[in-house]
Write a protein that holds these residues in place. Structure first.
Motif, PDB file in Angstrom:
ATOM      1  N   GLN A   1      57.710 -57.205 -19.447  1.00 25.63           N
ATOM      2  CA  GLN A   1      57.963 -57.644 -18.077  1.00 25.63           C
ATOM      3  C   GLN A   1      58.821 -56.640 -17.322  1.00 25.63           C
ATOM      4  OE1 GLN A   1      59.417 -61.686 -17.950  1.00 25.63           O
ATOM      5  NE2 GLN A   1      57.838 -62.407 -19.372  1.00 25.63           N
ATOM      6  N   SER A   2      59.777 -56.032 -18.001  1.00 26.24           N
ATOM      7  CA  SER A   2      60.628 -55.039 -17.364  1.00 26.24           C
ATOM      8  C   SER A   2      59.811 -53.828 -16.917  1.00 26.24           C
ATOM      9  CB  SER A   2      61.731 -54.598 -18.337  1.00 26.24           C
ATOM     10  OG  SER A   2      62.499 -53.552 -17.784  1.00 26.24           O
ATOM     11  N   ARG A   3      58.895 -53.388 -17.747  1.00 26.26           N
ATOM     12  CA  ARG A   3      58.057 -52.241 -17.391  1.00 26.26           C
ATOM     13  C   ARG A   3      57.134 -52.583 -16.216  1.00 26.26           C
ATOM     14  NH1 ARG A   3      54.618 -51.231 -21.949  1.00 26.26           N
ATOM     15  NH2 ARG A   3      54.127 -49.151 -21.141  1.00 26.26           N
ATOM     16  N   PHE A   4      56.608 -53.802 -16.211  1.00 25.74           N
ATOM     17  CA  PHE A   4      55.739 -54.212 -15.106  1.00 25.74           C
ATOM     18  C   PHE A   4      56.538 -54.310 -13.815  1.00 25.74           C
ATOM     19  CE2 PHE A   4      52.977 -57.680 -13.116  1.00 25.74           C
ATOM     20  CZ  PHE A   4      52.065 -56.768 -12.618  1.00 25.74           C
ATOM     21  N   ARG A   5      57.751 -54.838 -13.914  1.00 25.71           N
ATOM     22  CA  ARG A   5      58.599 -54.952 -12.730  1.00 25.71           C
ATOM     23  C   ARG A   5      58.923 -53.568 -12.169  1.00 25.71           C
ATOM     24  NH1 ARG A   5      61.477 -58.500 -14.808  1.00 25.71           N
ATOM     25  NH2 ARG A   5      60.516 -60.312 -13.804  1.00 25.71           N
ATOM     26  N   GLU A   6      59.161 -52.608 -13.042  1.00 26.93           N
ATOM     27  CA  GLU A   6      59.407 -51.232 -12.593  1.00 26.93           C
ATOM     28  C   GLU A   6      58.190 -50.671 -11.873  1.00 26.93           C
ATOM     29  OE1 GLU A   6      60.484 -49.018 -16.028  1.00 26.93           O
ATOM     30  OE2 GLU A   6      62.398 -50.057 -16.321  1.00 26.93           O
ATOM     31  N   ALA A   7      57.001 -50.978 -12.391  1.00 25.26           N
ATOM     32  CA  ALA A   7      55.772 -50.493 -11.755  1.00 25.26           C
ATOM     33  C   ALA A   7      55.588 -51.128 -10.385  1.00 25.26           C
ATOM     34  CB  ALA A   7      54.577 -50.800 -12.658  1.00 25.26           C
ATOM     35  N   LEU A   8      55.895 -52.419 -10.271  1.00 20.28           N
ATOM     36  CA  LEU A   8      55.800 -53.087  -8.976  1.00 20.28           C
ATOM     37  C   LEU A   8      56.800 -52.494  -7.987  1.00 20.28           C
ATOM     38  CD1 LEU A   8      55.483 -56.843 -10.053  1.00 20.28           C
ATOM     39  CD2 LEU A   8      53.652 -55.316  -9.300  1.00 20.28           C
ATOM     40  N   ASP A   9      58.001 -52.207  -8.473  1.00 20.61           N
ATOM     41  CA  ASP A   9      59.024 -51.639  -7.619  1.00 20.61           C
ATOM     42  C   ASP A   9      58.590 -50.273  -7.084  1.00 20.61           C
ATOM     43  OD1 ASP A   9      61.772 -51.919  -6.561  1.00 20.61           O
ATOM     44  OD2 ASP A   9      62.168 -50.158  -7.790  1.00 20.61           O
TER      45      ASP A   9
ATOM     46  N   ALA B   1      48.574 -68.290 -24.471  1.00 21.79           N
ATOM     47  CA  ALA B   1      47.197 -68.105 -24.948  1.00 21.79           C
ATOM     48  C   ALA B   1      46.576 -69.469 -25.198  1.00 21.79           C
ATOM     49  CB  ALA B   1      47.173 -67.281 -26.235  1.00 21.79           C
ATOM     50  N   THR B   2      45.436 -69.697 -24.565  1.00 21.97           N
ATOM     51  CA  THR B   2      44.729 -70.966 -24.729  1.00 21.97           C
ATOM     52  C   THR B   2      43.260 -70.769 -24.409  1.00 21.97           C
ATOM     53  OG1 THR B   2      44.468 -73.210 -23.829  1.00 21.97           O
ATOM     54  CG2 THR B   2      45.351 -71.549 -22.354  1.00 21.97           C
ATOM     55  N   PRO B   3      42.361 -71.478 -25.111  1.00 20.94           N
ATOM     56  CA  PRO B   3      40.951 -71.461 -24.695  1.00 20.94           C
ATOM     57  C   PRO B   3      40.729 -72.169 -23.360  1.00 20.94           C
ATOM     58  CG  PRO B   3      41.202 -72.225 -26.968  1.00 20.94           C
ATOM     59  CD  PRO B   3      42.565 -72.222 -26.364  1.00 20.94           C
ATOM     60  N   GLY B   4      41.759 -72.847 -22.863  1.00 19.59           N
ATOM     61  CA  GLY B   4      41.625 -73.619 -21.632  1.00 19.59           C
ATOM     62  C   GLY B   4      41.743 -72.809 -20.367  1.00 19.59           C
ATOM     63  N   TYR B   5      41.668 -71.493 -20.451  1.00 18.68           N
ATOM     64  CA  TYR B   5      41.752 -70.660 -19.248  1.00 18.68           C
ATOM     65  C   TYR B   5      40.524 -70.810 -18.361  1.00 18.68           C
ATOM     66  CZ  TYR B   5      38.733 -67.641 -21.999  1.00 18.68           C
ATOM     67  OH  TYR B   5      37.699 -67.176 -22.779  1.00 18.68           O
ATOM     68  N   TYR B   6      39.512 -71.547 -18.826  1.00 15.32           N
ATOM     69  CA  TYR B   6      38.346 -71.786 -17.965  1.00 15.32           C
ATOM     70  C   TYR B   6      38.728 -72.648 -16.763  1.00 15.32           C
ATOM     71  CZ  TYR B   6      38.134 -76.309 -20.349  1.00 15.32           C
ATOM     72  OH  TYR B   6      38.443 -77.546 -20.861  1.00 15.32           O
ATOM     73  N   THR B   7      39.842 -73.381 -16.862  1.00 13.80           N
ATOM     74  CA  THR B   7      40.399 -74.013 -15.675  1.00 13.80           C
ATOM     75  C   THR B   7      41.456 -73.068 -15.097  1.00 13.80           C
ATOM     76  OG1 THR B   7      42.082 -75.181 -16.985  1.00 13.80           O
ATOM     77  CG2 THR B   7      40.021 -76.338 -16.552  1.00 13.80           C
ATOM     78  N   TYR B   8      41.808 -73.257 -13.874  1.00 10.71           N
ATOM     79  CA  TYR B   8      42.675 -72.320 -13.153  1.00 10.71           C
ATOM     80  C   TYR B   8      44.038 -72.186 -13.832  1.00 10.71           C
ATOM     81  CZ  TYR B   8      45.395 -70.258  -9.348  1.00 10.71           C
ATOM     82  OH  TYR B   8      46.216 -69.451  -8.589  1.00 10.71           O
ATOM     83  N   GLN B   9      44.423 -70.939 -14.106  1.00  9.33           N
ATOM     84  CA  GLN B   9      45.778 -70.633 -14.515  1.00  9.33           C
ATOM     85  C   GLN B   9      46.158 -69.300 -13.871  1.00  9.33           C
ATOM     86  OE1 GLN B   9      46.040 -70.201 -18.826  1.00  9.33           O
ATOM     87  NE2 GLN B   9      45.456 -68.050 -18.702  1.00  9.33           N
ATOM     88  N   ALA B  10      47.423 -69.117 -13.582  1.00 13.92           N
ATOM     89  CA  ALA B  10      47.866 -67.903 -12.920  1.00 13.92           C
ATOM     90  C   ALA B  10      49.342 -67.675 -13.201  1.00 13.92           C
ATOM     91  CB  ALA B  10      47.624 -67.993 -11.410  1.00 13.92           C
ATOM     92  N   LEU B  11      49.741 -66.418 -13.137  1.00 13.00           N
ATOM     93  CA  LEU B  11      51.139 -66.038 -13.306  1.00 13.00           C
ATOM     94  C   LEU B  11      51.633 -65.428 -11.998  1.00 13.00           C
ATOM     95  CD1 LEU B  11      53.520 -65.726 -15.350  1.00 13.00           C
ATOM     96  CD2 LEU B  11      52.713 -63.373 -15.701  1.00 13.00           C
ATOM     97  N   VAL B  12      52.572 -66.114 -11.352  1.00  7.04           N
ATOM     98  CA  VAL B  12      53.233 -65.571 -10.167  1.00  7.04           C
ATOM     99  C   VAL B  12      54.370 -64.672 -10.656  1.00  7.04           C
ATOM    100  CG1 VAL B  12      54.569 -66.110  -8.104  1.00  7.04           C
ATOM    101  CG2 VAL B  12      52.643 -67.574  -8.767  1.00  7.04           C
ATOM    102  N   PHE B  13      54.303 -63.409 -10.272  1.00  9.46           N
ATOM    103  CA  PHE B  13      55.283 -62.438 -10.777  1.00  9.46           C
ATOM    104  C   PHE B  13      56.024 -61.788  -9.609  1.00  9.46           C
ATOM    105  CE2 PHE B  13      57.226 -59.062 -13.052  1.00  9.46           C
ATOM    106  CZ  PHE B  13      57.158 -59.359 -14.410  1.00  9.46           C
ATOM    107  N   PRO B  14      57.182 -62.362  -9.221  1.00  5.86           N
ATOM    108  CA  PRO B  14      57.982 -61.742  -8.160  1.00  5.86           C
ATOM    109  C   PRO B  14      58.670 -60.483  -8.702  1.00  5.86           C
ATOM    110  CG  PRO B  14      58.564 -64.061  -8.514  1.00  5.86           C
ATOM    111  CD  PRO B  14      57.762 -63.617  -9.674  1.00  5.86           C
ATOM    112  N   ARG B  15      58.862 -59.529  -7.819  1.00 10.11           N
ATOM    113  CA  ARG B  15      59.487 -58.284  -8.256  1.00 10.11           C
ATOM    114  C   ARG B  15      60.948 -58.506  -8.638  1.00 10.11           C
ATOM    115  NH1 ARG B  15      60.003 -53.010  -4.401  1.00 10.11           N
ATOM    116  NH2 ARG B  15      60.130 -54.707  -2.903  1.00 10.11           N
ATOM    117  N   ARG B  16      61.613 -59.449  -7.983  1.00  7.34           N
ATOM    118  CA  ARG B  16      63.054 -59.607  -8.206  1.00  7.34           C
ATOM    119  C   ARG B  16      63.431 -60.996  -8.735  1.00  7.34           C
ATOM    120  NH1 ARG B  16      64.490 -54.853  -6.724  1.00  7.34           N
ATOM    121  NH2 ARG B  16      63.802 -53.829  -4.808  1.00  7.34           N
TER     122      ARG B  16
END
Length: 378
Positions: free
Chosen positions: A14-22, A44-59
């Motif tokens: 997550q730290s590396r991704f945040r740096e990339a977003l920054d 991790a779940t086989p249930g991703y066929y229903t909507y799932q999402a990760l909101v990733f704020p930079r800060r």
């Protein structure tokens, strides 16, 4: 159940991704590909066929959105605090939930999306943009790919374990193949061995094809009985901690006709030429060209109509590969680096006649290519 890796592994990702977003000036992004969600959080779940999402704020810390009934999985498989896991009831529109969370999570001057994800439909995307009205949008696919393409030591350990299972399943399949055995019997042996030896659910089912059917790409098992003097092509993966290793192999049942034996010999040369080229500093295209040259030198290039390989790692159905991150093919100028894991998979198929595929999952090291999957005894 518990997260498959220690907390510090996900904190580092997550730290590396945040740096990339920054660096890209992206305030917030929405990640919907299940592989990237898993990479960043462990969910991790086989249930991703229903909507799932990760909101990733930079800060701020990420927020995982999913169907309400899936929340217990996220609680057990991630290190996210409970208030960072949002479940929506089946009668509530998840896009409305997502928009509300994103608006409250931080500024929306520049919002990123993994635009190659198969799991945010154009309809949902347009509705979300209307609700958010961001100042600017951007893609984060290349940012995520740059993180995921080089595997950490823990990721490599998981792939090694998956490769061990693949090799055991291949050995069991080879021992069973003989005249009179059905393709489905071979598939059952592969499945049985993989599950008993520790594989999780797969990104894609095994392929088993004999005789003329081996000339068809992606041919799954049937009731067809294997016969003397024909090839049996199989390809399968195993998954450990969602990390996949893969192998394609072909068994000759007795003596093959001369034309198919030439195909087999050529395919072996192509596989070996590809792997011999795979080392730090060469491009993905260089590996593909080495494969193509070996096939062309043997006069069979007209039957080679595919890429030569692809990255492997985290996978969910409908695929076990990371071809969206890197493929071995023309125009692929990405240079190989230590820590990449690739499936080198030349296959030569003559429609209506038969085909041969021979492959290996390969770890790129400082000194070259380390073969992880192999078919001993066949």
């Amino acid at each position: 159940m518990a997260p498959v890796f220690p907390r510090e592994e996900y904190a580092w990702r997550q730290s590396r991704f945040r740096e990339a977003l920054d660096k890209a000036g992206i305030d917030m992004c929405l990640v919907t590909g299940p592989e990237s969600v898993c990479y960043l959080t462990g969910h991790a779940t086989p249930g991703y066929y229903t909507y799932q999402a990760l909101v990733f704020p930079r800060r701020a810390e990420p927020i995982l959105i999913m169907r309400e009934s899936e929340v217990i999985n996220a609680e057990e498989l991630t290190y996210l605090d409970r208030d960072r896991i949002e479940g929506y009831p089946d009668n509530i529109d998840p896009i409305e939930v997502t928009a509300k969370i994103m608006k409250s999570a931080g500024p929306l001057n520049k919002v990123g999306f993994d635009t190659r994800s198969w799991f945010l439909t154009p309809f949902q995307y347009e509705r979300l943009l209307t609700a958010l009205n961001p100042g600017e949008t951007a893609t984060v696919d290349s940012l995520l790919s740059a993180l995921r393409i080089i595997k950490s030591p823990r990721e490599i350990d998981a792939i090694r374990d998956a490769a061990r299972i693949v090799n055991l399943a291949a050995k069991a399949a080879i021992a069973q193949i003989r005249p009179g055995i059905r393709e489905r019997d071979v598939a059952a042996t592969i499945f049985d061995t993989m599950v008993r030896e520790g594989s999780e659910f797969l990104g894609m089912e095994p392929f088993v094809a004999s005789g003329p059917r081996s000339g068809n790409i992606h041919a799954t098992w049937t009731d067809r009985e294997i016969r003397e003097g024909e090839p049996v092509l199989f390809e399968h993966a195993a998954a450990v901690k969602r990390y996949h290793a893969v192998l394609m192999h072909t068994v000759a049942v007795g003596r093959l006709p001369d034309d198919l034996q030439k195909v087999a010999d050529t395919c072996a040369k192509a596989r070996d030429a590809t792997i011999a080229t795979m080392r730090p500093g060469v491009t993905a295209e260089d590996c593909h060209k080495a494969c193509v040259k070996a096939i062309e030198d043997n006069g069979l290039l007209e039957y080679y109509r595919k890429r030569t390989g692809y990255s492997v790692g985290i996978a969910f159905a409908p695929d076990w590969g990371e071809g969206g991150i890197l493929s071995l093919g023309y125009g692929q100028t990405t240079k190989l680096q230590p820590g990449m894991v690739l499936h080198a998979v030349p296959a030569i198929r003559i429609p209506g006649r038969g085909g041969v595929g021979l492959s290996a999952t390969v770890l790129i090291t400082e000194s070259g290519a380390e073969i992880l999957t192999t078919a001993e005894g066949g």
